[in-house]
Design a protein around this motif. Structure first.
Motif, PDB file in Angstrom:
ATOM      1  N   LEU A 168      42.467  40.445  37.417  1.00 16.90           N
ATOM      2  CA  LEU A 168      43.750  40.763  36.787  1.00 16.90           C
ATOM      3  C   LEU A 168      44.451  39.493  36.310  1.00 16.90           C
ATOM      4  CD1 LEU A 168      45.404  43.504  39.033  1.00 16.90           C
ATOM      5  CD2 LEU A 168      44.917  43.691  36.614  1.00 16.90           C
ATOM      6  N   HIS A 169      44.038  38.345  36.838  1.00 20.49           N
ATOM      7  CA  HIS A 169      44.659  37.082  36.432  1.00 20.49           C
ATOM      8  C   HIS A 169      43.597  35.990  36.510  1.00 20.49           C
ATOM      9  CE1 HIS A 169      44.822  35.753  40.635  1.00 20.49           C
ATOM     10  NE2 HIS A 169      45.005  37.018  40.875  1.00 20.49           N
ATOM     11  N   ALA A 170      43.885  34.864  35.911  1.00 23.71           N
ATOM     12  CA  ALA A 170      42.886  33.792  35.803  1.00 23.71           C
ATOM     13  C   ALA A 170      42.476  33.267  37.180  1.00 23.71           C
ATOM     14  CB  ALA A 170      43.445  32.662  34.959  1.00 23.71           C
ATOM     15  N   GLY A 171      41.199  33.004  37.324  1.00 23.61           N
ATOM     16  CA  GLY A 171      40.694  32.338  38.515  1.00 23.61           C
ATOM     17  C   GLY A 171      40.683  33.187  39.767  1.00 23.61           C
ATOM     18  N   CYS A 172      40.727  34.507  39.614  1.00 20.43           N
ATOM     19  CA  CYS A 172      40.752  35.360  40.804  1.00 20.43           C
ATOM     20  C   CYS A 172      39.352  35.875  41.094  1.00 20.43           C
ATOM     21  CB  CYS A 172      41.694  36.532  40.577  1.00 20.43           C
ATOM     22  SG  CYS A 172      41.755  37.641  41.981  1.00 20.43           S
ATOM     23  N   SER A 173      39.002  35.921  42.373  1.00 20.25           N
ATOM     24  CA  SER A 173      37.683  36.427  42.717  1.00 20.25           C
ATOM     25  C   SER A 173      37.778  37.679  43.586  1.00 20.25           C
ATOM     26  CB  SER A 173      36.889  35.341  43.453  1.00 20.25           C
ATOM     27  OG  SER A 173      37.580  35.006  44.630  1.00 20.25           O
ATOM     28  N   ALA A 174      39.002  38.239  43.681  1.00 18.56           N
ATOM     29  CA  ALA A 174      39.178  39.422  44.527  1.00 18.56           C
ATOM     30  C   ALA A 174      38.469  40.616  43.915  1.00 18.56           C
ATOM     31  CB  ALA A 174      40.653  39.719  44.695  1.00 18.56           C
ATOM     32  N   GLU A 175      37.935  41.467  44.768  1.00 22.24           N
ATOM     33  CA  GLU A 175      37.270  42.665  44.263  1.00 22.24           C
ATOM     34  C   GLU A 175      38.173  43.890  44.291  1.00 22.24           C
ATOM     35  OE1 GLU A 175      33.673  42.907  46.451  1.00 22.24           O
ATOM     36  OE2 GLU A 175      32.894  41.088  45.513  1.00 22.24           O
ATOM     37  N   VAL A 179      43.645  43.204  48.054  1.00 23.75           N
ATOM     38  CA  VAL A 179      43.402  42.051  48.930  1.00 23.75           C
ATOM     39  C   VAL A 179      44.062  40.780  48.427  1.00 23.75           C
ATOM     40  CG1 VAL A 179      41.238  42.831  49.962  1.00 23.75           C
ATOM     41  CG2 VAL A 179      41.173  41.559  47.828  1.00 23.75           C
ATOM     42  N   CYS A 180      44.427  40.752  47.147  1.00 27.52           N
ATOM     43  CA  CYS A 180      44.949  39.510  46.573  1.00 27.52           C
ATOM     44  C   CYS A 180      46.423  39.690  46.254  1.00 27.52           C
ATOM     45  CB  CYS A 180      44.158  39.145  45.328  1.00 27.52           C
ATOM     46  SG  CYS A 180      44.900  37.884  44.315  1.00 27.52           S
ATOM     47  N   GLN A 181      47.239  38.780  46.768  1.00 24.94           N
ATOM     48  CA  GLN A 181      48.681  38.925  46.596  1.00 24.94           C
ATOM     49  C   GLN A 181      49.079  38.885  45.125  1.00 24.94           C
ATOM     50  OE1 GLN A 181      50.859  36.128  48.918  1.00 24.94           O
ATOM     51  NE2 GLN A 181      52.701  37.372  48.909  1.00 24.94           N
ATOM     52  N   LYS A 182      48.422  37.981  44.366  1.00 26.35           N
ATOM     53  CA  LYS A 182      48.771  37.852  42.957  1.00 26.35           C
ATOM     54  C   LYS A 182      48.337  39.090  42.159  1.00 26.35           C
ATOM     55  CE  LYS A 182      49.292  34.396  39.455  1.00 26.35           C
ATOM     56  NZ  LYS A 182      48.640  33.331  38.690  1.00 26.35           N
ATOM     57  N   CYS A 183      47.180  39.640  42.527  1.00 28.69           N
ATOM     58  CA  CYS A 183      46.711  40.866  41.865  1.00 28.69           C
ATOM     59  C   CYS A 183      47.674  42.015  42.137  1.00 28.69           C
ATOM     60  CB  CYS A 183      45.331  41.272  42.357  1.00 28.69           C
ATOM     61  SG  CYS A 183      44.008  40.275  41.696  1.00 28.69           S
ATOM     62  N   ARG A 184      48.144  42.097  43.367  1.00 29.00           N
ATOM     63  CA  ARG A 184      49.085  43.173  43.710  1.00 29.00           C
ATOM     64  C   ARG A 184      50.346  43.026  42.879  1.00 29.00           C
ATOM     65  NH1 ARG A 184      48.170  42.030  49.219  1.00 29.00           N
ATOM     66  NH2 ARG A 184      50.360  41.611  49.579  1.00 29.00           N
TER      67      ARG A 184
END
Ligand SMILES: [Zn+2]
Length: 345
Positions: A168-175, A179-184
């Motif tokens: 959802l944003h640059a440099g993220c590896s969350a699936e 699990v990822c605060q920035k993705c949320r």
């Protein structure tokens, strides 16, 4: 909404809650070997009247509980699995199971609108601020996220988590966005933005003679959708309340417990949980269908509206006062608050 409709809307989850409590009380009596019909026989006219009257404030409270949880992402009812899952898989793996990401219904309607050939001018005119969501924006969230059911090879249930195909944003590896605060954060931002745009489109249409019916139709469908959601909340709350009550007053602080009591509690509690789960799933799938139906109808009606000559050419905007601008801008605090409170409304 007129007050008669509001009272009816609130009384439904309240009455479901009360009826579920009676049904669950009958289950407790069955498991302890008593006659469950005693409960129905014991209800006199005064109790029945009081129950019906109590349905409205109870339903109102249940609606607040439902709306409180109506957020882009939140905690699933599987929260109780959190610690066992964390011990087994670690926090990162376990998190998607006990938190969930809500489907972006605003993006669903927008995507459908563009798919059906909706005119971009209407979106631009209803939503004055930049950025204006275009076809790609609406499509992207679906490309990015895919729903996954909690248990493999089971039919879709309410226990879904969204997985990410691309970040959802640059440099993220969350699936998973959960699990990822920035993705949320990114997901929640999009969720609110898409929804505010849909509300602006409906307000825009609602302020014009040709489009007024679209908003009314939408409101009626939305009422059903949220009534089903609140009914679901009522069932879950009644089950948790009934089991919690037994646990507190019959096991923890009741008369001395022997093994027979504990077995009865486990059997009765499991039966109630199963019963509530089955009903929850029925209401859930009805709600999913209501949502799909509402998405298609709203997108198709807005698409038709966007192709009316007056709307396409912007001639309908030359009205005095600028009421349309306010309704569409999403910048006025009152309107924005109302939208986020009813996010997904
Ligand atoms: Zn991320």
């Amino acid at each position: 909404m007129d007050s008669a409709r509001q009272a009816l809307r609130w009384s439904i989850p309240g009455l479901i809650f009360v009826l579920e409590l009676v049904a669950f009380a009958a289950v407790w009596r069955l498991t302890s070997g008593d006659d469950p019909t005693d409960i129905i026989d014991g209800i006199g006219p005064t109790t029945a009247l009081a129950t019906i009257l109590a349905g409205i404030p109870l339903g109102f409270l249940l609606y607040q509980l439902y709306y409180r949880n109506y957020r882009p992402y939140g905690r699933s009812v599987l929260l109780f699995l959190r610690y066992p899952l964390e011990i087994r898989h670690g926090l990162r793996q376990a998190r998607p199971y006990w938190s969930f990401v809500r489907r972006d219904r605003g993006a669903d309607i927008l995507r459908r609108y563009y798919q059906l050939g909706g005119h971009p001018n209407l979106v631009r005119r209803a939503w004055h601020e930049d950025p204006v969501p275009d076809r790609e924006d609406a499509a992207r969230i679906r490309d990015v996220t895919a729903a996954r059911t909690l248990f493999p090879n089971t039919r879709p249930s309410s226990f879904k988590v969204l997985t990410l195909d691309e970040p959802l944003h640059a440099g993220c590896s969350a699936e998973e966005p959960a699990v990822c605060q920035k993705c949320r954060y990114e997901y929640a931002k999009r969720f609110r933005w898409n929804w505010a745009v849909i509300m602006a489109l409906l307000d825009y249409a609602g302020n014009r003679p040709d489009g007024a019916a679209i908003k009314l139709e939408y409101a009626a469908g939305s009422d059903i959708y949220h009534a089903l959601g609140a009914a679901r909340t009522a069932i879950a709350t009644a089950a948790i309340g009934s089991i919690g009550y037994r646990l507190t007053f019959h096991i923890l602080f009741g008369p001395p417990v022997h093994v027979g009591h504990l077995v009865q509690f486990v059997v009765g509690g499991s039966l109630i949980a199963l019963l509530a789960y089955a009903q929850y799933q029925v209401i859930h799938s009805a709600r999913e269908q209501a949502s799909t139906n509402l998405t298609i109808r709203t997108a198709a009606a807005l698409c038709w509206f966007s192709h009316l000559a007056a709307v396409r050419n912007g001639r309908d905007l030359s009205r005095p006062g600028g009421a349309a601008k306010r309704a569409g801008s999403g910048n006025g605090n009152g309107a924005a608050d109302r939208r986020s409170q009813r996010a997904g409304g």
